[in-house]
Design a protein around this motif. Structure first.
Motif, PDB file in Angstrom:
ATOM      1  N   THR A 103      -1.337 -14.182  -2.453  1.00 60.22           N
ATOM      2  CA  THR A 103      -2.672 -14.583  -2.901  1.00 60.22           C
ATOM      3  C   THR A 103      -3.342 -13.491  -3.716  1.00 60.22           C
ATOM      4  OG1 THR A 103      -2.932 -15.959  -0.929  1.00 60.22           O
ATOM      5  CG2 THR A 103      -4.957 -15.325  -2.094  1.00 60.22           C
ATOM      6  N   TRP A 104      -3.253 -12.256  -3.233  1.00 53.72           N
ATOM      7  CA  TRP A 104      -4.013 -11.159  -3.816  1.00 53.72           C
ATOM      8  C   TRP A 104      -3.221 -10.277  -4.779  1.00 53.72           C
ATOM      9  CZ3 TRP A 104      -9.123 -11.139  -3.159  1.00 53.72           C
ATOM     10  CH2 TRP A 104      -9.662 -11.824  -2.067  1.00 53.72           C
ATOM     11  N   ILE A 105      -1.954 -10.018  -4.484  1.00 56.26           N
ATOM     12  CA  ILE A 105      -1.177  -9.023  -5.230  1.00 56.26           C
ATOM     13  C   ILE A 105      -0.307  -9.675  -6.310  1.00 56.26           C
ATOM     14  CG2 ILE A 105       0.478  -7.123  -5.045  1.00 56.26           C
ATOM     15  CD1 ILE A 105      -2.260  -6.688  -3.532  1.00 56.26           C
ATOM     16  N   ALA A 106       0.460 -10.684  -5.933  1.00 55.55           N
ATOM     17  CA  ALA A 106       1.412 -11.318  -6.867  1.00 55.55           C
ATOM     18  C   ALA A 106       0.748 -11.780  -8.170  1.00 55.55           C
ATOM     19  CB  ALA A 106       2.146 -12.472  -6.186  1.00 55.55           C
ATOM     20  N   PRO A 107      -0.397 -12.471  -8.141  1.00 55.58           N
ATOM     21  CA  PRO A 107      -0.986 -12.936  -9.404  1.00 55.58           C
ATOM     22  C   PRO A 107      -1.359 -11.797 -10.357  1.00 55.58           C
ATOM     23  CG  PRO A 107      -1.988 -14.086  -7.550  1.00 55.58           C
ATOM     24  CD  PRO A 107      -1.151 -12.975  -6.980  1.00 55.58           C
ATOM     25  N   VAL A 108      -1.828 -10.693  -9.813  1.00 53.92           N
ATOM     26  CA  VAL A 108      -2.216  -9.562 -10.662  1.00 53.92           C
ATOM     27  C   VAL A 108      -0.976  -8.968 -11.347  1.00 53.92           C
ATOM     28  CG1 VAL A 108      -3.266  -7.259 -10.688  1.00 53.92           C
ATOM     29  CG2 VAL A 108      -4.212  -9.044  -9.216  1.00 53.92           C
ATOM     30  N   LEU A 109       0.148  -8.968 -10.625  1.00 49.02           N
ATOM     31  CA  LEU A 109       1.380  -8.396 -11.164  1.00 49.02           C
ATOM     32  C   LEU A 109       2.195  -9.398 -11.971  1.00 49.02           C
ATOM     33  CD1 LEU A 109       2.567  -6.283  -8.095  1.00 49.02           C
ATOM     34  CD2 LEU A 109       1.144  -5.575 -10.038  1.00 49.02           C
ATOM     35  N   GLY A 110       1.794 -10.663 -11.951  1.00 45.68           N
ATOM     36  CA  GLY A 110       2.556 -11.686 -12.663  1.00 45.68           C
ATOM     37  C   GLY A 110       3.820 -12.077 -11.916  1.00 45.68           C
ATOM     38  N   LEU A 111       3.800 -11.932 -10.596  1.00 47.23           N
ATOM     39  CA  LEU A 111       4.952 -12.312  -9.772  1.00 47.23           C
ATOM     40  C   LEU A 111       4.762 -13.713  -9.222  1.00 47.23           C
ATOM     41  CD1 LEU A 111       5.402  -9.046  -7.648  1.00 47.23           C
ATOM     42  CD2 LEU A 111       6.831  -9.814  -9.566  1.00 47.23           C
ATOM     43  N   ASP A 122       0.837  -1.202   0.000  1.00 50.38           N
ATOM     44  CA  ASP A 122       0.000   0.000   0.000  1.00 50.38           C
ATOM     45  C   ASP A 122       0.873   1.253   0.000  1.00 50.38           C
ATOM     46  OD1 ASP A 122      -2.427  -1.425  -0.005  1.00 50.38           O
ATOM     47  OD2 ASP A 122      -2.148  -1.862   2.119  1.00 50.38           O
ATOM     48  N   GLY A 123       0.801   1.965  -1.078  1.00 51.09           N
ATOM     49  CA  GLY A 123       1.645   3.135  -1.302  1.00 51.09           C
ATOM     50  C   GLY A 123       2.447   2.928  -2.575  1.00 51.09           C
ATOM     51  N   PRO A 124       3.472   2.070  -2.538  1.00 59.41           N
ATOM     52  CA  PRO A 124       4.270   1.848  -3.745  1.00 59.41           C
ATOM     53  C   PRO A 124       3.535   1.101  -4.861  1.00 59.41           C
ATOM     54  CG  PRO A 124       5.557   1.351  -1.791  1.00 59.41           C
ATOM     55  CD  PRO A 124       4.137   1.553  -1.342  1.00 59.41           C
ATOM     56  N   LEU A 125       2.883  -0.001  -4.547  1.00 60.93           N
ATOM     57  CA  LEU A 125       2.206  -0.797  -5.577  1.00 60.93           C
ATOM     58  C   LEU A 125       0.723  -0.457  -5.685  1.00 60.93           C
ATOM     59  CD1 LEU A 125       3.926  -4.235  -4.894  1.00 60.93           C
ATOM     60  CD2 LEU A 125       4.409  -2.612  -6.740  1.00 60.93           C
ATOM     61  N   ASN A 126       0.130  -0.073  -4.588  1.00 62.55           N
ATOM     62  CA  ASN A 126      -1.276   0.318  -4.533  1.00 62.55           C
ATOM     63  C   ASN A 126      -1.336   1.784  -4.104  1.00 62.55           C
ATOM     64  OD1 ASN A 126      -4.069   0.599  -4.068  1.00 62.55           O
ATOM     65  ND2 ASN A 126      -3.953  -0.379  -2.058  1.00 62.55           N
ATOM     66  N   PRO A 127      -1.419   2.717  -5.062  1.00 62.44           N
ATOM     67  CA  PRO A 127      -1.468   4.134  -4.695  1.00 62.44           C
ATOM     68  C   PRO A 127      -2.815   4.500  -4.080  1.00 62.44           C
ATOM     69  CG  PRO A 127      -1.633   3.902  -7.067  1.00 62.44           C
ATOM     70  CD  PRO A 127      -1.416   2.527  -6.512  1.00 62.44           C
TER      71      PRO A 127
END
Length: 170
Positions: A78-86, A13-18
């Motif tokens: 679970t929530w962030i990595a898949p959206v970013l392709g990580l 929250d901040g860097p990846l989720n503005p």
């Protein structure tokens, strides 16, 4: 053998989720997704999380060992990595509850230095301040780069350029 690459501690929250961008006006390239991480369950509306899928390949291309340094913890996988392709990334296990230090040092700072164990690291977060910089200078023997990110805009091309150069030792 120990991985010689520097660590990149990633806050969500901040860097990846503005999260501070005006409601309904995510920065260009971002998609707003409804999420329900632990603690954000009924009766709350889903948590609106803004992510830019282009960040995943950019992060992977930096040449760092990527580590989640977020209160999302394992749920970032679970929530962030898949959206970013990580891929699933290691994460910092935080003490519960996080405590505010009387000296102004962010509650994450001491733990990140301990996890790094003298290894070079960069840290991107929206809450890094001068007390953190001073404390790390006094207590960490490896190279460091602390990049405070505006939570209204998230990571920018300049941030990636600085991370890339620093990661190469320049």
């Amino acid at each position: 053998m120990t991985d010689p690459r520097p660590i990149l501690f990633l806050d969500v929250d901040g860097p990846l989720n503005p999260w501070r961008a005006p409601v309904g006006r995510a920065p260009a390239g971002y998609t707003t997704l409804p999420m329900r991480p632990t603690g954000w369950e009924e009766p709350h509306q889903p948590l609106p999380v803004r992510l830019d899928p282009r960040h995943g390949p950019l992060l992977l291309g930096l040449g760092y060992r990527l580590v989640w340094a977020s209160t999302w913890g394992a749920e970032a996988n679970t929530w962030i990595a898949p959206v970013l392709g990580l891929p699933a990334l290691p994460y910092v296990d935080w003490p519960r509850p996080p405590h505010r230090a009387a000296d102004g040092v962010h509650w994450k700072t001491r733990r990140l230095v301990a996890v790094a164990g003298g290894h070079p690291f960069a840290w991107v977060d929206d809450e890094i301040g001068e007390p953190d910089r001073a404390w790390i200078t006094r207590h960490h023997t490896g190279r460091t780069l602390l990049r405070c990110i505006d939570p209204a805009v998230g990571l920018l091309a300049d941030d990636f350029a600085v991370l890339r150069l620093w990661g190469r030792g320049r």
